[in-house]
Design an enzyme around this catalytic site. Structure first.
Site, PDB file in Angstrom:
ATOM      1  N   ARG A 197      10.852  19.734   5.584  1.00 15.85           N
ATOM      2  CA  ARG A 197      10.871  21.088   6.125  1.00 15.85           C
ATOM      3  C   ARG A 197      11.414  21.063   7.547  1.00 15.85           C
ATOM      4  O   ARG A 197      11.217  20.105   8.296  1.00 15.85           O
ATOM      5  CB  ARG A 197       9.451  21.665   6.103  1.00 15.85           C
ATOM      6  N   ASN A 201      12.661  14.969  10.919  1.00 17.59           N
ATOM      7  CA  ASN A 201      13.221  14.287   9.753  1.00 17.59           C
ATOM      8  C   ASN A 201      14.661  13.822   9.938  1.00 17.59           C
ATOM      9  O   ASN A 201      15.113  12.935   9.212  1.00 17.59           O
ATOM     10  CB  ASN A 201      13.132  15.201   8.526  1.00 17.59           C
ATOM     11  N   SER A 218       2.018  19.781   0.407  1.00 15.62           N
ATOM     12  CA  SER A 218       3.050  19.038  -0.329  1.00 15.62           C
ATOM     13  C   SER A 218       3.060  19.414  -1.801  1.00 15.62           C
ATOM     14  O   SER A 218       4.131  19.545  -2.411  1.00 15.62           O
ATOM     15  CB  SER A 218       2.817  17.538  -0.177  1.00 15.62           C
ATOM     16  N   ARG A 257     -22.111  -8.403  11.502  1.00 11.77           N
ATOM     17  CA  ARG A 257     -20.692  -8.046  11.587  1.00 11.77           C
ATOM     18  C   ARG A 257     -19.834  -9.168  11.015  1.00 11.77           C
ATOM     19  O   ARG A 257     -19.912 -10.309  11.476  1.00 11.77           O
ATOM     20  CB  ARG A 257     -20.294  -7.789  13.042  1.00 11.77           C
TER      21      ARG A 257
END
Length: 436
Positions: free
Chosen positions: A23, A33, A93, A177
């Site tokens: 677009r 783009n 989309s 962790r």
């Protein structure tokens, strides 16, 4: 002939289409783009990968913008001119993909490729598509493995019945962790591509049915959303991007303007002395590097250039290059030079800096302008240098030519992307069936 073979022969071959949504109204980066990334329009990187994969019956760009349409067709794509209804800021989309599918009944499978994923390679698309064509999945999407510890979001300072609200770990035990090498991490969508069958699209799904993922390595998982992503993406694409099969390996000749490219176009004049220009040593070394790699270089000037007398001879001696003065018909004279050397435009690189160079910039297989060139020349060039004229722009373009030649040659010589298993290797990319 066996019945199974008869059935296979009679089966209708699926029409598989690649679709890039582009677009014109991007809010993060204007006309993102088609903005130049490492000398190539952003959308050009994924179009090149899609076309060179040779997996698609058709390759499309869905856009509402004239300039994007022009770039898309230049790079070999067909254009689906999307309607205003699916060109709004609020359009998702899926809406744009559904409109495309509705207007192209021949398409059975759509591969929505994100224009903002410039490190996509043809092999990624080929291997992912095989999950549909050979293993029967209905949707396949790309993921990357991340090793991020996630925590619950809270409103800092907000209170509850038990006191201030505190965060909680979502995917780890803080008391234990794990080391990175002891934890497999998590799979996250990287947004590079989504394969989906027509049936799912018509039902309003991009991921669904018998669904699988295709895992890409982190170095190929590049996405661009805001300006700060751009310089990082440029460095990544230069190292890990796909540069084509043999398109840029054939550059044999560089034609480079002297004034405004090799020099900065400024001529200090004094009453007591002759005009002078400066030439950057980096640019001279760049020319020498090209000649060492069997790329011939011709320095050109025109009647409009105000070059000091004797400069052409000095530059010829410094660079061991031929220096030619062109008349008004620059394109015609350049074509005559090419014909005398039996070269096509795809074998020629051209570096210019102004309106008179536009035709050659458009026609050359590879072309560039310094960063301070006028807009008309910037728009025509395939590569826009970060450096200004006389400040290293020629060296930058020389480095770019040599890098592309090296990349193209390397990709032709190897069957596998480093670190990524292909279908002709002993292993296959990880695949998981998500939903039956």
């Amino acid at each position: 002939m066996a019945p199974a073979k008869k059935r296979k022969r009679n089966e209708k071959r699926q029409h598989i289409a690649a679709l890039i949504l582009a677009r014109g109204g991007s809010k993060g980066i204007r006309l993102k783009n088609i903005k130049m990334l490492a000398g190539v329009p952003l959308i050009g990187w994924v179009l090149r990968a899609a076309l060179d994969s040779k997996q698609f019956n058709s390759v499309w760009v869905s856009t509402d913008h004239d300039e994007i349409e022009k770039v898309a067709t230049t790079w070999g794509a067909q254009v689906h001119r999307r309607s205003p209804e699916v060109s709004k800021d609020s359009t998702c989309s899926l809406d744009a993909i559904q409109e495309f599918a509705k207007n192209h009944k021949e398409v059975d499978v759509v591969c929505n490729i994100q224009a903002t994923s410039p490190c996509l390679h043809p092999s990624h698309l080929k291997e992912a598509l095989e999950l549909i064509t050979k293993q029967g999945f209905e949707s396949v999407f790309s993921v990357v493995r991340r090793h991020h510890f996630r925590w619950q979001e809270v409103n800092i300072g907000a209170s509850s019945s038990s006191g201030f609200e505190v965060t909680k770990p979502l995917n780890l035990d803080p008391r234990k962790r794990p080391r990175r090498q002891d934890w497999a991490g998590e799979l996250c969508e990287n947004g590079s591509f989504y394969f989906t069958t027509r049936r799912l699209i018509e039902e309003g799904q991009i991921q669904g049915g018998k669904c699988a993922y295709y895992e890409m390595l982190p170095e190929y998982s590049v996405d661009i959303d805001v300006d700060i992503d751009w310089p990082v993406a440029e460095q990544r694409v230069l190292r890990f991007g796909y540069f084509g099969q043999d398109k840029l390996e054939v550059v044999r000749l560089l034609l480079c303007k002297i004034s405004g490219c090799l020099t900065d176009g400024c001529f200090p004049i004094s009453a007591s002395g002759p005009e002078m220009v400066t030439v950057n040593e980096k640019d001279i070394n760049g020319i020498r590097m090209l000649k060492q790699e069997e790329v011939d270089v011709i320095l050109i000037s025109s009647n409009e250039d105000l070059l000091p007398k004797g400069l052409a001879e000095k530059l010829s001696n410094m660079t061991d290059c031929q220096v030619i003065k062109l008349e008004k018909d620059i394109q015609g004279e350049v074509k005559a030079i090419m014909d005398s050397r039996k070269l096509d435009w795809k074998e020629v690189a051209y570096m210019g800096n102004d309106v008179q160079d536009v035709e050659c910039l458009n026609l050359a297989g590879l072309s560039a302008v310094p960063t301070d060139a006028p807009v008309v020349a910037l728009n025509a060039a395939k590569y826009s240098c970060h450096s200004a004229a006389g400040k290293g722009a020629v060296r930058e373009f020389a480095d770019h030519i040599l890098l592309l030649k090296k990349k193209a040659k390397a990709q032709m010589e190897q069957n596998c992307i480093p670190g990524q298993m292909h279908s002709n290797c002993t292993e296959i990319p990880p695949v998981v069936e998500i939903l039956n």
